[in-house]
Design a protein around this motif. Structure first.
Motif, mmCIF file in Angstrom:
data_model
loop_
_atom_site.group_PDB
_atom_site.id
_atom_site.type_symbol
_atom_site.label_atom_id
_atom_site.label_comp_id
_atom_site.label_asym_id
_atom_site.label_seq_id
_atom_site.Cartn_x
_atom_site.Cartn_y
_atom_site.Cartn_z
ATOM 1 N N MET A 1 -14.041 5.566 4.083
ATOM 2 C CA MET A 1 -12.826 5.913 4.768
ATOM 3 C C MET A 1 -12.377 7.296 4.325
ATOM 4 O O MET A 1 -12.425 7.617 3.156
ATOM 5 N N THR A 2 -11.911 8.049 5.265
ATOM 6 C CA THR A 2 -11.595 9.431 4.961
ATOM 7 C C THR A 2 -10.233 9.609 4.299
ATOM 8 O O THR A 2 -10.128 10.278 3.292
ATOM 9 N N THR A 3 -9.185 9.050 4.860
ATOM 10 C CA THR A 3 -7.854 9.320 4.325
ATOM 11 C C THR A 3 -7.255 8.081 3.686
ATOM 12 O O THR A 3 -7.135 8.006 2.481
ATOM 13 N N ALA A 4 -6.854 7.143 4.491
ATOM 14 C CA ALA A 4 -6.201 5.939 3.968
ATOM 15 C C ALA A 4 -7.051 4.718 4.277
ATOM 16 O O ALA A 4 -7.499 4.541 5.396
ATOM 17 N N SER A 5 -7.251 3.903 3.272
ATOM 18 C CA SER A 5 -7.992 2.675 3.502
ATOM 19 C C SER A 5 -7.030 1.577 3.936
ATOM 20 O O SER A 5 -5.821 1.640 3.687
ATOM 21 N N VAL A 6 -7.572 0.570 4.579
ATOM 22 C CA VAL A 6 -6.763 -0.573 4.993
ATOM 23 C C VAL A 6 -6.159 -1.236 3.759
ATOM 24 O O VAL A 6 -4.970 -1.573 3.740
ATOM 25 N N ALA A 7 -6.938 -1.399 2.712
ATOM 26 C CA ALA A 7 -6.432 -2.042 1.487
ATOM 27 C C ALA A 7 -5.261 -1.267 0.901
ATOM 28 O O ALA A 7 -4.262 -1.860 0.464
ATOM 29 N N ASP A 8 -5.342 0.067 0.884
ATOM 30 C CA ASP A 8 -4.234 0.888 0.379
ATOM 31 C C ASP A 8 -2.975 0.696 1.215
ATOM 32 O O ASP A 8 -1.873 0.586 0.682
ATOM 33 N N ALA A 9 -3.134 0.674 2.535
ATOM 34 C CA ALA A 9 -1.980 0.517 3.426
ATOM 35 C C ALA A 9 -1.340 -0.862 3.263
ATOM 36 O O ALA A 9 -0.118 -0.991 3.247
ATOM 37 N N VAL A 10 -2.169 -1.893 3.132
ATOM 38 C CA VAL A 10 -1.647 -3.253 2.928
ATOM 39 C C VAL A 10 -0.929 -3.330 1.589
ATOM 40 O O VAL A 10 0.177 -3.874 1.491
ATOM 41 N N SER A 11 -1.527 -2.768 0.560
ATOM 42 C CA SER A 11 -0.921 -2.771 -0.767
ATOM 43 C C SER A 11 0.442 -2.095 -0.747
ATOM 44 O O SER A 11 1.424 -2.609 -1.308
ATOM 45 N N LYS A 12 0.528 -0.952 -0.087
ATOM 46 C CA LYS A 12 1.791 -0.227 0.005
ATOM 47 C C LYS A 12 2.839 -1.063 0.741
ATOM 48 O O LYS A 12 3.983 -1.162 0.292
ATOM 49 N N ALA A 13 2.466 -1.676 1.860
ATOM 50 C CA ALA A 13 3.414 -2.484 2.637
ATOM 51 C C ALA A 13 3.921 -3.673 1.834
ATOM 52 O O ALA A 13 5.116 -3.979 1.835
ATOM 53 N N ILE A 14 3.011 -4.339 1.111
ATOM 54 C CA ILE A 14 3.407 -5.500 0.308
ATOM 55 C C ILE A 14 4.302 -5.066 -0.846
ATOM 56 O O ILE A 14 5.302 -5.725 -1.146
ATOM 57 N N SER A 15 3.982 -3.938 -1.480
ATOM 58 C CA SER A 15 4.800 -3.488 -2.610
ATOM 59 C C SER A 15 6.200 -3.082 -2.161
ATOM 60 O O SER A 15 7.157 -3.222 -2.911
ATOM 61 N N GLU A 16 6.328 -2.594 -0.943
ATOM 62 C CA GLU A 16 7.643 -2.228 -0.421
ATOM 63 C C GLU A 16 8.524 -3.451 -0.212
ATOM 64 O O GLU A 16 9.736 -3.364 -0.313
ATOM 65 N N GLU A 54 -10.460 5.099 9.347
ATOM 66 C CA GLU A 54 -9.207 5.369 8.645
ATOM 67 C C GLU A 54 -8.147 4.370 9.093
ATOM 68 O O GLU A 54 -8.114 3.964 10.251
ATOM 69 N N CYS A 55 -7.287 4.009 8.168
ATOM 70 C CA CYS A 55 -6.128 3.192 8.501
ATOM 71 C C CYS A 55 -4.951 4.133 8.729
ATOM 72 O O CYS A 55 -4.585 4.910 7.848
ATOM 73 N N VAL A 66 -1.673 -3.235 12.601
ATOM 74 C CA VAL A 66 -2.438 -2.212 11.884
ATOM 75 C C VAL A 66 -2.994 -1.208 12.889
ATOM 76 O O VAL A 66 -3.559 -1.582 13.909
ATOM 77 N N GLY A 67 -2.753 0.058 12.606
ATOM 78 C CA GLY A 67 -3.307 1.136 13.427
ATOM 79 C C GLY A 67 -4.568 1.648 12.774
ATOM 80 O O GLY A 67 -4.584 1.915 11.569
ATOM 81 N N LEU A 68 -5.611 1.775 13.554
ATOM 82 C CA LEU A 68 -6.915 2.171 13.018
ATOM 83 C C LEU A 68 -7.521 3.325 13.798
ATOM 84 O O LEU A 68 -7.427 3.370 15.030
ATOM 85 N N GLN A 69 -8.162 4.210 13.086
ATOM 86 C CA GLN A 69 -9.049 5.202 13.688
ATOM 87 C C GLN A 69 -10.448 4.639 13.473
ATOM 88 O O GLN A 69 -10.854 4.396 12.325
ATOM 89 N N LEU A 70 -11.156 4.377 14.555
ATOM 90 C CA LEU A 70 -12.505 3.826 14.442
ATOM 91 C C LEU A 70 -13.524 4.955 14.358
ATOM 92 O O LEU A 70 -13.259 6.077 14.792
ATOM 93 N N GLN A 71 -14.683 4.657 13.820
ATOM 94 C CA GLN A 71 -15.725 5.678 13.674
ATOM 95 C C GLN A 71 -16.223 6.183 15.021
ATOM 96 O O GLN A 71 -16.730 7.292 15.113
#
Length: 117
Positions: A1-16, A54-55, A66-71
């Protein structure tokens, strides 16, 4: 993944939220970001026929979006609903959105009907 991974985005949302996420537990049966990401990425490969590049965003409230940029270059939004939403209800929602789009209403074109995760 180039910028944001799905796991990072989920982690951020849950931590918020600052607590255990019942939405993720209801939808994905886990609130562990790597496991949620695996489900989302597998869904994209199987049903959209392209890996995630990218997520773009991840939000959960009553459902998960979830918004995704597909390959393959497409930008898509996946909506995951809690099990209280029946397959029949989701099929009607899909049909209404498809109809609105065909009539020229400015809404996203659905590319896939309801599918189980």
């Amino acid at each position: 993944m180039t910028t944001a991974s799905v796991a990072d985005a989920v982690s951020k949302a849950i931590s918020e939220v600052g607590q255990e996420s019942s939405v993720e537990l209801a939808i994905f049966t886990t609130d562990e970001p790597p496991a949620v990401a695996e489900v989302v990425e597998d869904f994209a490969r199987r049903h959209l026929r392209s890996p995630v590049e990218e997520c773009l965003f991840y939000v959960s409230h009553q459902g998960a979006v979830v918004g995704l940029q597909l390959q393959d270059g497409r930008r898509v939004v996946l909506k995951a609903h809690q099990p209280v939403r029946s397959a029949a209800f989701l099929a009607v929602v899909h049909e209404v959105q498809r109809h609105l789009r065909l009539q020229g209403y400015p809404c996203p074109a659905p590319i896939l009907g309801p599918e189980p995760l």
